[in-house]
Design an enzyme around this catalytic site. Structure first.
Site, PDB file in Angstrom:
ATOM      1  N   TYR A  13      90.929 -22.194  16.242  1.00 40.32           N
ATOM      2  CA  TYR A  13      91.199 -22.364  17.673  1.00 40.32           C
ATOM      3  C   TYR A  13      89.953 -22.933  18.360  1.00 40.32           C
ATOM      4  O   TYR A  13      88.868 -22.398  18.232  1.00 40.32           O
ATOM      5  CB  TYR A  13      91.562 -21.003  18.255  1.00 40.32           C
ATOM      6  CG  TYR A  13      92.147 -20.993  19.648  1.00 40.32           C
ATOM      7  CD1 TYR A  13      92.264 -22.136  20.427  1.00 40.32           C
ATOM      8  CD2 TYR A  13      92.606 -19.803  20.195  1.00 40.32           C
ATOM      9  CE1 TYR A  13      92.805 -22.096  21.698  1.00 40.32           C
ATOM     10  CE2 TYR A  13      93.145 -19.744  21.475  1.00 40.32           C
ATOM     11  CZ  TYR A  13      93.245 -20.894  22.219  1.00 40.32           C
ATOM     12  OH  TYR A  13      93.773 -20.842  23.485  1.00 40.32           O
ATOM     13  N   CYS A  14      90.123 -24.039  19.087  1.00 33.25           N
ATOM     14  CA  CYS A  14      89.052 -24.665  19.861  1.00 33.25           C
ATOM     15  C   CYS A  14      87.886 -25.048  18.939  1.00 33.25           C
ATOM     16  O   CYS A  14      88.085 -25.734  17.948  1.00 33.25           O
ATOM     17  CB  CYS A  14      88.625 -23.735  20.994  1.00 33.25           C
ATOM     18  SG  CYS A  14      87.535 -24.506  22.218  1.00 33.25           S
ATOM     19  N   ILE A  15      86.671 -24.583  19.235  1.00 34.07           N
ATOM     20  CA  ILE A  15      85.513 -24.954  18.414  1.00 34.07           C
ATOM     21  C   ILE A  15      85.654 -24.403  17.000  1.00 34.07           C
ATOM     22  O   ILE A  15      85.071 -24.942  16.054  1.00 34.07           O
ATOM     23  CB  ILE A  15      84.196 -24.462  19.069  1.00 34.07           C
ATOM     24  CG1 ILE A  15      82.971 -25.090  18.387  1.00 34.07           C
ATOM     25  CG2 ILE A  15      84.120 -22.953  19.041  1.00 34.07           C
ATOM     26  CD1 ILE A  15      82.873 -26.590  18.512  1.00 34.07           C
ATOM     27  N   LEU A  71      94.001 -25.816  16.673  1.00 33.86           N
ATOM     28  CA  LEU A  71      94.503 -25.632  18.030  1.00 33.86           C
ATOM     29  C   LEU A  71      93.475 -26.109  19.046  1.00 33.86           C
ATOM     30  O   LEU A  71      92.330 -25.669  19.026  1.00 33.86           O
ATOM     31  CB  LEU A  71      94.828 -24.150  18.276  1.00 33.86           C
ATOM     32  CG  LEU A  71      95.667 -23.446  17.210  1.00 33.86           C
ATOM     33  CD1 LEU A  71      95.803 -21.957  17.536  1.00 33.86           C
ATOM     34  CD2 LEU A  71      97.032 -24.100  17.082  1.00 33.86           C
TER      35      LEU A  71
END
Length: 589
Positions: free
Chosen positions: A323-325, A352
């Protein structure tokens, strides 16, 4: 129309001084007694200088803008006069969709407050249009100018002051000022826990207990090292898919965004759908961990978790979700395996809201320039960590009306304690970033965009290449994401050799992801492989109503193999350490 250069210079100088005064208050709150404030002010002054220089080259444009403003202002005056006679008079300027500052009926029905509101909206609109319409400015410069101009515009909104906000004025009179007394108490409480900066509470920090109200999916911490705890969740089905799932949350937040309440827990939904689910829970770093870098999160984090899962389940492969980074982290781990010619342990990757190409950083780009990055690097080295509260306020200012001024008005002027909401509780449960890792992100990823270049990023002595990543990818982005622009994430996946299924969810960075099927709130688009232009892809994509989770659920079964009997989370051979959610997640700043 002629314009006097002396008057013009005085006008622009006065506006800029006001901007600097307000911005100095804001930046001093964020980076008190640090080189960052100086760098931001210098960059802002340089940007303004370029803007003013371009305007002086074309005074007729500025004069036209001024004339347009006066004409619109006269229309507002005329409309206000008509409204005092005819209550049904239509406003000249209306609020934008989603702007909740002017919902009270008095803003529309009372001619005086309608005039204040419209004049303010006209000012903000005119200022931003002036920046956008000025020729000779590159897009990044315009983005920075717009960001800081917007901070000024929204800070002086009439909704932020008692005398110009009819709702606040009425409340103060009716309560005989009790709202201000209550607000002062809330302000004092926030100041007491804020340290060097004011941190406005978004929710009651005692409203929830982890393991009882949030992060409630039953599980067991089965491994722990200096960076993370590994949670294995208890199966709720008789049989489970053979290939386990590994959730990798961003190390800039707590993992339980993926496991809030039972009804909106992505983890619980995955477990109930027959997956053996593991979760990384990152340790909240302190200054003693200052030398922990991005490569440590790859090797001692993601890869260490993969090794442990293989020991526990006997499975050589997992399906990873980042998720994200953390999606960037997962992609980097995949590239590391390939570049080091090791066995690839990630069968598929679900990424994501993940940036691989950082050339379009969105509004975070206001901090992406040599001067500000150098100052942030110095700040990080001096403190050992980038403090989580500073990061929290910085991200809040990217959506200042909904995430900052809204709570300023509600808490301190209305005197109302913030509502209890699981998402806001998580948002306020901040984490630090280690100095070395944050500096890598700032310079290597955002400023220099090295990840998409061949062998420009070094992970423990191995030069990696995203182009060698061939594992299937499910890429979810969200249309209103202001942290990872979907057009930028779309572009990034084209630098791998993976077969990518790209999905665009409605809403933003959080709500578009945490979108359970039962909520039936936001839909999504799915379409062809992400190639070429993002907007061209969207024109061909098919829109579906409802959550993207079932769509992903069908996709992931391609890589799960057959089912096996459910795995125990506690055995004599592997009793684990303690129950989920573990101890690392409970450490608060």
């Amino acid at each position: 129309m002629d314009i006097d250069n002396k008057d013009f210079t005085q006008t622009m100088t006065a506006w800029w001084q006001y901007n600097q005064d307000l911005y100095s208050i804001f930046s001093a709150n964020l980076f008190k007694n640090s080189p960052v404030q100086k760098a931001l002010n210098e960059q802002s002054a340089e940007d303004f200088g370029q803007w003013a220089q371009e305007i002086t080259k074309q005074p007729e444009l500025f004069a036209k803008q001024q004339l347009n403003w006066w004409q619109e202002q006269l229309k507002i005056v005329q409309q206000t006069w008509e409204q005092s006679v005819n209550a049904s008079s239509e406003e000249v300027i209306s609020t934008e969709r989603g702007d909740k500052r002017f919902l009270a009926s008095e803003w529309q029905d009372n001619p005086w407050f309608s005039y204040i509101k419209q004049s303010y909206l006209l000012f903000g609109q005119s200022l931003l249009d002036s920046i956008r319409q000025t020729p000779g400015l590159d897009e990044k410069l315009k983005e920075r100018l717009e960001f800081f101009a917007r901070q000024v515009i929204n800070s002086i909104s009439p909704s932020n002051f008692i005398t110009t906000n009819p709702e606040l004025l009425k409340l103060t009179i009716e309560s005989e000022g009790q709202n201000l007394i209550n607000g002062l108490e809330l302000f004092k409480k926030d100041m007491a826990k804020s340290g060097d900066m004011l941190r406005i509470s978004m929710t009651n920090e005692n409203a929830y207990e982890l393991g009882k109200d949030l992060a409630t999916t039953p599980g067991r911490v089965v491994f722990q090292n200096h960076l993370f705890e590994l949670i294995q969740y208890k199966a709720t089905t008789k049989d489970v898919y053979k290939t386990p799932l590994l959730f990798v949350p961003p190390y800039v937040n707590k993992f339980y965004i993926l496991d809030l309440k039972e009804e909106n827990s992505y983890v619980k939904w995955a477990v109930d759908n027959g997956h053996t689910v593991f979760m990384i829970s990152w340790k909240n770093p302190d200054p003693s961990m200052s030398e922990i870098g991005f490569d440590d999160y790859v090797v001692d984090g993601v890869i260490a978790a993969l090794d442990e899962i293989e020991k526990l389940t006997g499975e050589a492969y997992v399906n990873a979700i980042g998720y994200c980074i953390a999606g960037t982290l997962v992609a980097t781990a995949m590239a590391y395996f390939t570049s080091k010619r090791m066995k690839q342990k990630i069968k598929s990757a679900t990424l994501l809201t993940t940036l691989l190409d950082f050339s379009q950083p969105g509004e975070l780009g206001v901090f992406v320039n040599e001067g500000t990055v150098s100052a942030l690097e110095a700040y990080n080295r001096q403190n050992g960590v980038m403090h989580g509260h500073l990061l929290g306020v910085s991200f809040s200012m990217l959506r200042e009306n909904s995430l900052y001024w809204n709570y300023y008005v509600n808490n301190y002027l209305k005197g109302q304690p913030p509502m209890d909401l699981d998402l806001l509780y998580w948002n306020g449960d901040s984490t630090n970033l280690t100095a070395k890792c944050h500096n890598f992100m700032l310079r290597d990823l955002y400023l220099e965009n090295r990840l998409i270049e061949t062998k420009e990023v070094d992970i423990r002595g191995t030069k990696i290449d995203l182009a060698k990543v061939k594992q299937p990818i499910y890429a979810l982005s969200t249309r209103d994401d202001h942290i990872a622009l979907w057009q930028a994430t779309f572009k990034g996946f084209q630098f791998t050799s993976s077969k990518t299924t790209f999905v665009l969810g409605e809403s933003g960075h959080i709500a578009g992801v945490i979108n359970p099927p039962k909520a039936d709130k936001y839909g999504f688009w799915s379409g062809p492989t992400p190639e070429g232009d993002a907007n061209a892809w969207l024109e061909k994509a098919e829109h579906s109503k409802g959550s993207w989770w079932p769509h992903w659920g069908k996709w992931i079964t391609q890589f799960t193999e057959e089912k096996v009997p459910a795995r125990a989370i506690k055995t004599k051979a592997n009793p684990g350490i303690y129950d989920a959610p573990g101890e690392y997640v409970k450490a608060r700043l």
